[in-house]
Design a protein around this motif. Structure first.
Motif, short mmCIF file in Angstrom:
data_model
loop_
_atom_site.label_atom_id
_atom_site.label_comp_id
_atom_site.label_asym_id
_atom_site.label_seq_id
_atom_site.Cartn_x
_atom_site.Cartn_y
_atom_site.Cartn_z
N LYS A 1 0.88 -1.28 -0.04
CA LYS A 1 -0.03 -0.07 0.10
C LYS A 1 0.90 1.30 0.41
O LYS A 1 0.71 1.64 -0.84
CB LYS A 1 -1.10 0.13 1.32
N PHE B 1 1.12 4.21 -2.70
CA PHE B 1 1.35 5.58 -2.89
C PHE B 1 2.82 6.56 -2.62
O PHE B 1 2.42 7.51 -2.83
CB PHE B 1 0.59 5.81 -0.79
N TYR C 1 2.21 5.95 -6.62
CA TYR C 1 1.28 7.37 -7.57
C TYR C 1 1.12 8.82 -6.73
O TYR C 1 0.92 9.98 -7.45
CB TYR C 1 -0.09 6.65 -7.26
N SER C 2 1.01 8.89 -5.45
CA SER C 2 1.18 10.24 -4.87
C SER C 2 1.97 11.43 -4.37
O SER C 2 1.78 12.01 -4.33
CB SER C 2 -0.30 9.51 -3.10
N GLU D 1 5.71 10.48 -4.98
CA GLU D 1 6.72 10.61 -6.64
C GLU D 1 6.69 11.61 -7.46
O GLU D 1 7.29 12.52 -7.40
CB GLU D 1 7.32 9.22 -6.70
N VAL E 1 -0.52 13.21 4.45
CA VAL E 1 -0.53 12.07 5.47
C VAL E 1 0.47 11.26 5.91
O VAL E 1 -0.02 10.76 6.64
CB VAL E 1 -0.50 11.37 3.44
N GLN F 1 1.24 12.54 9.35
CA GLN F 1 -0.98 12.31 10.32
C GLN F 1 -0.85 10.59 11.04
O GLN F 1 -0.26 10.36 12.02
CB GLN F 1 -1.80 12.05 9.03
#
Lengths: 205, 205
Positions: free
Chosen positions: B92, B96, B99-100, B102, B138, B141
């Motif tokens: 996961k 991440f 996709y979100s 790098e 993210v 958190q």
């Protein structure tokens, strides 16, 4: 299991297709991401990254990221090879899918066929499509030599790449240039327990 | 082993850092990607996707995609958990990262500190930086609640995310807003056998 998802999503469809091929039942909880429903406080509590799909296990644990869900569900099945070199090849193609394929093939489809075009999106479209064609050419070269991406059989590498490739024409891509890709798409669509991306039979309120 | 790589690359550095933490020796073959050296016919024969890094094993097999190399090298080590749910969490975070994280943190750094700015890049910079900050939030958190991303210990999830996070300021990101991320960066830099991104001691001609 509950899949928190948006029906047109190829990322969600990867999981729905694998669940069906595995013969596993689940419920589909739908979020309209165009209306921002994956950015609500409730949704962010199950995925702080604010993206569908999220797989909810029967014991209440949540798993975000489509390829992580594929990995988890495929354990101890034929869709995840036993050999660690072949496993690494699967991870290679999952990475290729998330980095080189999905952003360039899924985004044009989302803009042109689902969310609508904006000036900022239009400015990126030609570059996305060029890179999307490059990703399809890499797939074509590989599939000219073998029927499936890894281990000569259907694995989650194929399922991940199938999801947005089979609807690439909705993003303006001409797949007729890629005969090996087309043959591979046909092989996957003929699997027993295959379901289409718009199958909503698991939908709940 | 030979790592086909570009020294400033965080994707390559992930592999160099893991190899060092594992105490494994290797040779580094350098390609100047700014000059297009990863697009030559010779390079495309080892990775048709035209991207560094590529790991070459002693038996001559090639493995592209940085996170696939992390996965392969970490097998049977403490950097890959044994439990399949924890493994799925690692996948996961690797997803991440690709996709979100790098594309939004590495690209501004590459443009501002290595390849140079162009009008097309400038047009995307603000959006990339906004999404990069969202990815850092993210991470913050998550790291407020635990010292490492998965299984309360250093895994390849941390190594993958460390690579571009620790040089995010070269892409215009202010990390002072993320104290838990800064503490986590510090914990990783204190590992025995840690190497820096510019360590070129494995370089060959």
């Amino acid at each position: 299991m509950i899949l928190h998802d948006y029906l047109p999503s190829g990322n969600g469809y990867k999981i729905r297709l694998l669940l069906s091929l595995l013969g596993k039942s689940y419920q589909l909880k739908h979020y309209d991401i165009v209306k921002g429903e994956s950015r609500s406080a409730e949704f962010l509590s199950i995925n702080p990254n604010g993206k569908i799909p999220v797989l909810e296990l029967d014991d209440g644990r949540y798993l975000a990221e489509s390829n992580a869900a594929l990995f988890y569900l495929a354990q101890n099945s034929a869709f995840w090879p036993e050999d660690s070199w072949q496993q690494a090849q699967v991870i290679k193609w999952l990475s290729f899918e998330q980095y080189s394929h999905e952003p360039n093939i899924a985004s044009p489809r989302f803009w042109l066929s689902h969310a609508g075009m904006t000036p900022a999106r239009q400015a990126q479209l030609a570059d996305k499509q060029q890179q999307g064609y490059a990703a399809l050419a890499v797939m074509e070269q590989h599939l000219k030599q073998q029927d499936y991406f890894v281990a000569n059989r259907l694995t989650i590498a194929d399922i991940a790449l199938y999801a947005y490739t089979h609807v690439a024409e909705e993003g303006g891509f001409d797949l007729q240039q890629f005969p090996a890709v087309l043959s591979w798409l046909g092989r996957i669509a003929k699997q027993s327990n295959y379901v289409s991306i718009d199958d909503d039979s698991a939908l709940i309120n």
